[in-house]
Structure formats: structure tokens, C-alpha cells
Design a protein around this motif. Structure first.
Motif, PDB file in Angstrom:
ATOM      1  N   VAL A  21       0.861  -1.164   0.000  1.00 16.18           N
ATOM      2  CA  VAL A  21       0.000   0.000   0.000  1.00 16.18           C
ATOM      3  C   VAL A  21       0.899   1.216   0.000  1.00 16.18           C
ATOM      4  O   VAL A  21       1.618   1.466   0.970  1.00 16.18           O
ATOM      5  CB  VAL A  21      -0.934   0.002   1.228  1.00 16.18           C
ATOM      6  N   GLY A  22       0.892   1.921  -1.091  1.00 20.08           N
ATOM      7  CA  GLY A  22       1.734   3.097  -1.198  1.00 20.08           C
ATOM      8  C   GLY A  22       1.015   4.319  -0.671  1.00 20.08           C
ATOM      9  O   GLY A  22      -0.137   4.246  -0.248  1.00 20.08           O
ATOM     10  N   PRO A  23       1.685   5.440  -0.686  1.00 21.46           N
ATOM     11  CA  PRO A  23       1.078   6.666  -0.176  1.00 21.46           C
ATOM     12  C   PRO A  23      -0.091   7.108  -1.057  1.00 21.46           C
ATOM     13  O   PRO A  23      -0.060   6.924  -2.270  1.00 21.46           O
ATOM     14  CB  PRO A  23       2.220   7.679  -0.231  1.00 21.46           C
ATOM     15  N   PRO A  24      -1.113   7.688  -0.446  1.00 23.67           N
ATOM     16  CA  PRO A  24      -2.212   8.215  -1.263  1.00 23.67           C
ATOM     17  C   PRO A  24      -1.731   9.413  -2.074  1.00 23.67           C
ATOM     18  O   PRO A  24      -0.825  10.144  -1.652  1.00 23.67           O
ATOM     19  CB  PRO A  24      -3.269   8.627  -0.243  1.00 23.67           C
ATOM     20  N   ILE A  25      -2.320   9.591  -3.223  1.00 24.29           N
ATOM     21  CA  ILE A  25      -2.020  10.725  -4.087  1.00 24.29           C
ATOM     22  C   ILE A  25      -3.322  11.459  -4.304  1.00 24.29           C
ATOM     23  O   ILE A  25      -4.289  10.879  -4.794  1.00 24.29           O
ATOM     24  CB  ILE A  25      -1.428  10.255  -5.435  1.00 24.29           C
ATOM     25  N   HIS A  26      -3.377  12.717  -3.918  1.00 27.29           N
ATOM     26  CA  HIS A  26      -4.602  13.509  -4.037  1.00 27.29           C
ATOM     27  C   HIS A  26      -4.422  14.523  -5.158  1.00 27.29           C
ATOM     28  O   HIS A  26      -3.509  15.357  -5.102  1.00 27.29           O
ATOM     29  CB  HIS A  26      -4.903  14.226  -2.721  1.00 27.29           C
ATOM     30  N   VAL A  27      -5.266  14.446  -6.175  1.00 26.98           N
ATOM     31  CA  VAL A  27      -5.210  15.370  -7.299  1.00 26.98           C
ATOM     32  C   VAL A  27      -6.631  15.787  -7.671  1.00 26.98           C
ATOM     33  O   VAL A  27      -7.608  15.137  -7.290  1.00 26.98           O
ATOM     34  CB  VAL A  27      -4.519  14.738  -8.532  1.00 26.98           C
ATOM     35  N   GLN A  28      -6.709  16.844  -8.445  1.00 25.95           N
ATOM     36  CA  GLN A  28      -7.985  17.333  -8.948  1.00 25.95           C
ATOM     37  C   GLN A  28      -7.914  17.423 -10.467  1.00 25.95           C
ATOM     38  O   GLN A  28      -6.824  17.464 -11.043  1.00 25.95           O
ATOM     39  CB  GLN A  28      -8.300  18.704  -8.365  1.00 25.95           C
ATOM     40  N   LEU A  29      -9.060  17.462 -11.090  1.00 25.87           N
ATOM     41  CA  LEU A  29      -9.161  17.609 -12.533  1.00 25.87           C
ATOM     42  C   LEU A  29      -8.304  18.785 -12.988  1.00 25.87           C
ATOM     43  O   LEU A  29      -8.368  19.873 -12.419  1.00 25.87           O
ATOM     44  CB  LEU A  29     -10.619  17.834 -12.939  1.00 25.87           C
TER      45      LEU A  29
END
Length: 106
Positions: A21-29
Motif C-alpha cells: 500500500v503506497g502513499p495516497p495521491i490527491h489530485v484534482q481535474l
């Protein structure tokens, strides 16, 4: 992110029940996703495959070894960089072309 061979996690615990389980990546459109992957494995090539992403105009970053990308050679690094052009939701990523019982992503 760095791929390493290891039998212990950062806290010194055994990885007998290893999960990747890698780090979460938070992105937006409209964001540009930029991730540097450093392959510190001694003999295995690998890539990152991005599940759910259409990879419009960025198929070379899809990470399917032998189909859209060659493996990242041991002791080298590769930058994944593409525009996020997806509907809001949850997406995930994982490695390709590695024996997972000897690998961790940190």
C-alpha cells in the motif's frame, strides 16, 4: 517513491504479511501528476500502472510493461508526469514486473 528489497519495514517489523500500500495521491481535474520512481531493486525492472486513468495524450506513462512501457531498470529512476483528466473518484496504482514478496514501496 523508491522500490527496495527488504524483510523489515521502517519500524523494524517483519514483512511476513507484506502488503504494498503506497502513499495516497490527491489530485484534482486539470492537475499535473508528477511522481519520480527510483528503482533500487538489485535485479528487477518495474513500472507503475495507474488504474482508472485514461492516459489521454500520455499513454507512454500507463506503466504496463511490454505494452505501453519498458521496465525501469534497476538502479535507475523514471518520472511519471501527466495531466489528470478524469472524473472525480477513487483510483489506484500498483507496480508491474516485480516479484512482490521481496518488494516494498516507501
Amino acid at each position: 517513491m523508491t522500490a527496495n528489497e527488504s524483510s523489515e519495514d521502517d519500524a523494524g517489523s517483519s514483512n511476513s504479511d507484506l502488503s504494498l500500500v503506497g502513499p495516497p495521491i490527491h489530485v484534482q481535474l486539470g492537475d499535473t501528476l508528477s511522481v519520480m520512481l527510483k528503482n533500487s531493486l538489485p535485479t528487477s525492472g518495474l513500472s507503475i500502472h495507474w488504474h482508472g486513468f485514461e492516459m489521454t495524450n500520455a499513454l507512454e506513462f500507463d506503466g504496463v510493461v511490454g505494452v505501453t512501457q519498458c521496465p525501469i531498470s534497476p538502479h535507475t529512476q523514471f518520472r511519471y508526469e501527466f495531466e489528470v483528466d478524469e472524473n472525480p473518484g477513487s483510483y489506484w496504482w500498483h507496480t508491474h514486473s516485480v516479484s512482490v514478496h521481496h518488494m516494498r514501496i516507501t
